[in-house]
Scaffold this motif. Sequence first.
Motif, PDB file in Angstrom:
ATOM      1  N   LEU A  42     -30.807  65.629  84.390  1.00  0.00           N
ATOM      2  CA  LEU A  42     -29.720  65.096  83.930  1.00  0.00           C
ATOM      3  C   LEU A  42     -30.057  64.211  82.899  1.00  0.00           C
ATOM      4  N   ASP A  43     -29.108  63.935  81.960  1.00  0.00           N
ATOM      5  CA  ASP A  43     -29.258  62.945  80.614  1.00  0.00           C
ATOM      6  C   ASP A  43     -29.800  61.858  81.256  1.00  0.00           C
ATOM      7  N   PRO A  44     -31.007  61.747  80.368  1.00  0.00           N
ATOM      8  CA  PRO A  44     -31.778  60.470  80.605  1.00  0.00           C
ATOM      9  C   PRO A  44     -31.152  58.922  80.694  1.00  0.00           C
ATOM     10  N   ARG A  45     -29.932  59.068  80.279  1.00  0.00           N
ATOM     11  CA  ARG A  45     -29.466  57.733  80.341  1.00  0.00           C
ATOM     12  C   ARG A  45     -28.983  57.494  81.947  1.00  0.00           C
ATOM     13  N   VAL A  46     -29.248  58.430  82.778  1.00  0.00           N
ATOM     14  CA  VAL A  46     -29.249  58.213  84.132  1.00  0.00           C
ATOM     15  C   VAL A  46     -30.451  57.668  84.557  1.00  0.00           C
ATOM     16  N   GLN A  47     -30.530  56.633  85.027  1.00  0.00           N
ATOM     17  CA  GLN A  47     -31.835  55.806  85.383  1.00  0.00           C
ATOM     18  C   GLN A  47     -31.917  55.179  86.742  1.00  0.00           C
ATOM     19  N   PRO A  48     -33.393  55.326  87.130  1.00  0.00           N
ATOM     20  CA  PRO A  48     -33.428  54.400  88.263  1.00  0.00           C
ATOM     21  C   PRO A  48     -32.983  53.037  88.403  1.00  0.00           C
ATOM     22  N   ARG A  49     -32.631  52.543  89.324  1.00  0.00           N
ATOM     23  CA  ARG A  49     -32.172  51.035  89.599  1.00  0.00           C
ATOM     24  C   ARG A  49     -33.228  50.362  90.261  1.00  0.00           C
ATOM     25  N   GLN A  50     -34.365  51.157  90.271  1.00  0.00           N
ATOM     26  CA  GLN A  50     -35.585  50.376  91.261  1.00  0.00           C
ATOM     27  C   GLN A  50     -36.907  51.239  90.873  1.00  0.00           C
ATOM     28  N   GLN A  51     -37.762  50.777  91.391  1.00  0.00           N
ATOM     29  CA  GLN A  51     -39.180  51.334  90.926  1.00  0.00           C
ATOM     30  C   GLN A  51     -39.828  52.079  92.131  1.00  0.00           C
ATOM     31  N   GLY A  52     -40.513  53.210  92.104  1.00  0.00           N
ATOM     32  CA  GLY A  52     -40.915  53.869  93.271  1.00  0.00           C
ATOM     33  C   GLY A  52     -40.321  54.741  94.299  1.00  0.00           C
ATOM     34  N   ALA A  53     -39.294  54.672  94.105  1.00  0.00           N
ATOM     35  CA  ALA A  53     -38.439  55.705  95.108  1.00  0.00           C
ATOM     36  C   ALA A  53     -38.402  56.949  94.693  1.00  0.00           C
ATOM     37  N   ALA A  54     -38.654  58.035  95.607  1.00  0.00           N
ATOM     38  CA  ALA A  54     -38.743  59.523  95.122  1.00  0.00           C
ATOM     39  C   ALA A  54     -38.046  60.056  96.540  1.00  0.00           C
ATOM     40  N   ARG A 127     -31.770  47.091  95.814  1.00  0.00           N
ATOM     41  CA  ARG A 127     -33.224  47.086  95.898  1.00  0.00           C
ATOM     42  C   ARG A 127     -33.727  46.496  97.216  1.00  0.00           C
ATOM     43  N   ALA A 128     -33.020  45.078  97.596  1.00  0.00           N
ATOM     44  CA  ALA A 128     -33.565  44.533  98.805  1.00  0.00           C
ATOM     45  C   ALA A 128     -33.468  45.180  99.941  1.00  0.00           C
ATOM     46  N   MET A 129     -32.391  46.243 100.118  1.00  0.00           N
ATOM     47  CA  MET A 129     -32.056  46.755 101.403  1.00  0.00           C
ATOM     48  C   MET A 129     -32.741  48.182 101.228  1.00  0.00           C
ATOM     49  N   GLY A 130     -33.333  48.458 100.134  1.00  0.00           N
ATOM     50  CA  GLY A 130     -34.330  49.801 100.092  1.00  0.00           C
ATOM     51  C   GLY A 130     -33.337  51.036  99.802  1.00  0.00           C
ATOM     52  N   PHE A 131     -32.061  50.930  99.345  1.00  0.00           N
ATOM     53  CA  PHE A 131     -31.354  52.094  98.901  1.00  0.00           C
ATOM     54  C   PHE A 131     -31.335  52.308  97.751  1.00  0.00           C
ATOM     55  N   PRO A 132     -32.037  53.594  97.212  1.00  0.00           N
ATOM     56  CA  PRO A 132     -32.196  54.024  96.030  1.00  0.00           C
ATOM     57  C   PRO A 132     -30.990  54.517  95.296  1.00  0.00           C
ATOM     58  N   VAL A 133     -30.675  54.050  94.222  1.00  0.00           N
ATOM     59  CA  VAL A 133     -29.422  54.693  93.220  1.00  0.00           C
ATOM     60  C   VAL A 133     -30.088  54.895  91.834  1.00  0.00           C
ATOM     61  N   TRP A 134     -29.571  55.990  91.236  1.00  0.00           N
ATOM     62  CA  TRP A 134     -29.795  56.351  89.603  1.00  0.00           C
ATOM     63  C   TRP A 134     -28.436  56.366  89.134  1.00  0.00           C
ATOM     64  N   SER A 135     -28.101  55.395  88.193  1.00  0.00           N
ATOM     65  CA  SER A 135     -26.788  55.525  87.452  1.00  0.00           C
ATOM     66  C   SER A 135     -26.969  55.440  85.916  1.00  0.00           C
ATOM     67  N   ARG A 136     -25.933  55.913  85.197  1.00  0.00           N
ATOM     68  CA  ARG A 136     -25.792  55.645  83.836  1.00  0.00           C
ATOM     69  C   ARG A 136     -25.872  54.286  83.352  1.00  0.00           C
ATOM     70  N   ALA A 137     -24.972  53.335  84.287  1.00  0.00           N
ATOM     71  CA  ALA A 137     -24.729  51.928  83.970  1.00  0.00           C
ATOM     72  C   ALA A 137     -25.033  51.069  85.005  1.00  0.00           C
ATOM     73  N   VAL A 138     -25.286  49.755  84.745  1.00  0.00           N
ATOM     74  CA  VAL A 138     -24.993  48.816  85.566  1.00  0.00           C
ATOM     75  C   VAL A 138     -24.064  47.882  85.104  1.00  0.00           C
ATOM     76  N   SER A 139     -22.950  47.563  85.995  1.00  0.00           N
ATOM     77  CA  SER A 139     -21.763  46.944  85.619  1.00  0.00           C
ATOM     78  C   SER A 139     -21.113  46.175  86.611  1.00  0.00           C
ATOM     79  N   ALA A 140     -20.642  44.803  86.608  1.00  0.00           N
ATOM     80  CA  ALA A 140     -19.937  44.155  87.656  1.00  0.00           C
ATOM     81  C   ALA A 140     -18.549  44.556  87.672  1.00  0.00           C
ATOM     82  N   GLN A 141     -18.129  45.238  86.870  1.00  0.00           N
ATOM     83  CA  GLN A 141     -16.674  45.676  86.657  1.00  0.00           C
ATOM     84  C   GLN A 141     -16.281  46.289  87.822  1.00  0.00           C
TER      85      GLN A 141
END
Length: 234
Positions: A42-54, A127-141
């Motif tokens: 996937l395009d590298p703009r899709v980023q992990p929103r936590q560290q260490g999840a595999a 992150r607190a609940m330990g549910f990993p996500v990978w997304s292109r953006a973080v937005s409160a919209q």
Amino acid sequence: MSALSRHVVVRSSVSPDPAAVEELRAQGVATVHEAQGRRGLLDPRVQPRQQGAAIAGRAVTVLSHPGDNLMIHAAVEQCEPGDVLVVTTTSDSTDGMFGELLAVSLAARGVVGLVTGAGVRDTAELRAMGFPVWSRAVSAQGTVKNSPGSVNVPIVVAGARVEPGDVIVADDDGVVVVAREEAPDVAAAGNARRRSEEEKRARFAAGELGLDMYGLRADLERLGVTYIDAAPGS
């Protein structure tokens, strides 16, 4: 009219080989990407929103209208333990289509993570609940729940084609897709690559240079790279 020419939720039990999925998860994105001929990333703009999840798991796909997460809710019912929900939109979107409450719903069904070419929010809570996500953006919209879409149909997310039942592998290096039918062969190639890397790691640790290990001195010469000695005192 074909099933894919209208809005549908496809009930599907098509799954990849479980042993291959576990092997691919252990290998990680970089090794899997190389093992399948540098395809499926996937395009590298899709980023992990936590560290260490595999993670690795069966893809449940969502085709959604931008700014509308109705079909994500519809997809939850189609998810099984070990799945990865993969979401794309019919046109470009960075809206926060996924957050803590949907993560709680997915986690209750055993889903191991979410990948989206759009946006997510509630990242601290995720992150607190330990549910990993990978997304292109973080937005409160926020989003609405008004527009039809489809679940478990072929999609393109962040430049990669994903069929329902394909394997999604995701870690700190990004996300890669492995076609369901190819998963055992890619896993075998990945294991061979890991064994080769272990040998090379030992040789590097012993002081051997990559120039010699890979026979690169001849390539430098062929490309016209020459060695000269610096002037004394320079």
